[in-house]
Design a protein around this motif. Structure first.
Motif, mmCIF file in Angstrom:
data_model
loop_
_atom_site.group_PDB
_atom_site.id
_atom_site.type_symbol
_atom_site.label_atom_id
_atom_site.label_comp_id
_atom_site.label_asym_id
_atom_site.label_seq_id
_atom_site.Cartn_x
_atom_site.Cartn_y
_atom_site.Cartn_z
ATOM 1 N N ARG A 162 0.855 -1.183 0.000
ATOM 2 C CA ARG A 162 0.000 0.000 0.000
ATOM 3 C C ARG A 162 0.890 1.232 0.000
ATOM 4 O O ARG A 162 2.061 1.155 0.341
ATOM 5 N N THR A 163 0.294 2.349 -0.354
ATOM 6 C CA THR A 163 1.071 3.581 -0.428
ATOM 7 C C THR A 163 1.448 4.075 0.972
ATOM 8 O O THR A 163 0.897 3.620 1.979
ATOM 9 N N GLN B 33 0.913 6.662 2.807
ATOM 10 C CA GLN B 33 -0.033 7.232 3.777
ATOM 11 C C GLN B 33 -0.861 6.173 4.496
ATOM 12 O O GLN B 33 -1.529 6.482 5.470
ATOM 13 N N TYR B 34 -0.807 4.935 4.057
ATOM 14 C CA TYR B 34 -1.516 3.851 4.733
ATOM 15 C C TYR B 34 -0.584 3.016 5.619
ATOM 16 O O TYR B 34 -1.031 2.085 6.280
ATOM 17 N N GLN B 35 0.693 3.322 5.614
ATOM 18 C CA GLN B 35 1.649 2.568 6.429
ATOM 19 C C GLN B 35 1.460 2.936 7.899
ATOM 20 O O GLN B 35 1.361 4.121 8.248
ATOM 21 N N ILE C 101 0.621 6.804 9.798
ATOM 22 C CA ILE C 101 -0.786 7.168 9.965
ATOM 23 C C ILE C 101 -0.966 8.225 11.056
ATOM 24 O O ILE C 101 -1.621 9.242 10.832
ATOM 25 N N THR D 220 -2.166 12.080 10.323
ATOM 26 C CA THR D 220 -3.428 12.513 10.942
ATOM 27 C C THR D 220 -3.214 13.742 11.820
ATOM 28 O O THR D 220 -4.003 14.682 11.788
ATOM 29 N N GLU E 247 -6.184 13.692 2.302
ATOM 30 C CA GLU E 247 -7.005 12.572 1.855
ATOM 31 C C GLU E 247 -6.102 11.479 1.296
ATOM 32 O O GLU E 247 -5.354 11.729 0.356
ATOM 33 N N PRO E 248 -6.149 10.273 1.841
ATOM 34 C CA PRO E 248 -5.319 9.193 1.316
ATOM 35 C C PRO E 248 -5.518 8.943 -0.182
ATOM 36 O O PRO E 248 -4.615 8.532 -0.867
ATOM 37 N N SER E 249 -6.691 9.251 -0.676
ATOM 38 C CA SER E 249 -6.944 9.042 -2.106
ATOM 39 C C SER E 249 -6.218 10.059 -2.971
ATOM 40 O O SER E 249 -6.361 10.050 -4.178
ATOM 41 N N GLN F 127 -1.250 4.263 -5.643
ATOM 42 C CA GLN F 127 -2.021 3.125 -5.149
ATOM 43 C C GLN F 127 -2.246 2.100 -6.255
ATOM 44 O O GLN F 127 -2.138 0.896 -6.031
#
Length: 131
Positions: free
Chosen positions: A68-69, A71-73, A77, A81, A88-90, A96
């Motif tokens: 995963r990219t 920002q999801y590690q 996180i 945050t 936005e993670p997207s 991704q």
């Protein structure tokens, strides 16, 4: 060691460049610590785990480095945050997309010609199998 690994990888790339279910990064100038290929999973109508399992069952180990990219590690996180509440993670859809589809083929300097030819053969078989 690096020159042998680079030569092996260029040879493999040259011989799988006609496989339509993958995209190659053959314009890069690096030492190939791995041999990345981008799977066209939509065309293959399958998942990355299914492709990796199929390749392993046919004698080709793969690496899957980017689950995963960033920002999801988990390590990032809390930091993201706290410091970027509107982030936005997207915001990285291309990254991704690549993470979900990129695998690495063997790239050892000591690959034999027989092993190299087997990798090439299996990648061509993979295209037929998942067509």
């Amino acid at each position: 060691i690096n020159s042998r690994r680079i030569a092996n990888c260029h040879y493999i790339y040259d011989n799988i460049s006609d496989v339509n279910c993958i995209t190659l990064q053959n314009d890069a100038n690096h030492t190939f610590f791995w041999l990345p290929i981008l799977l066209n999973l939509d065309k293959m109508r399958t998942s990355i785990s299914t492709v990796r399992e199929w390749l392993l069952n046919h004698g080709v180990q793969t690496r899957y480095r980017y689950y995963r990219t960033m920002q999801y590690q988990p390590a990032y996180i809390d930091y993201i945050t706290e410091n970027y509440p509107d982030y936005e993670p997207s915001a990285t859809p291309r990254a991704q997309y690549v993470c979900e589809r990129i695998i690495g083929l063997p790239a050892r300097a000591d690959l034999t010609q027989e092993e190299i030819d087997h990798i090439i053969y299996i990648i061509h078989q993979m295209e037929e199998y998942f067509a």
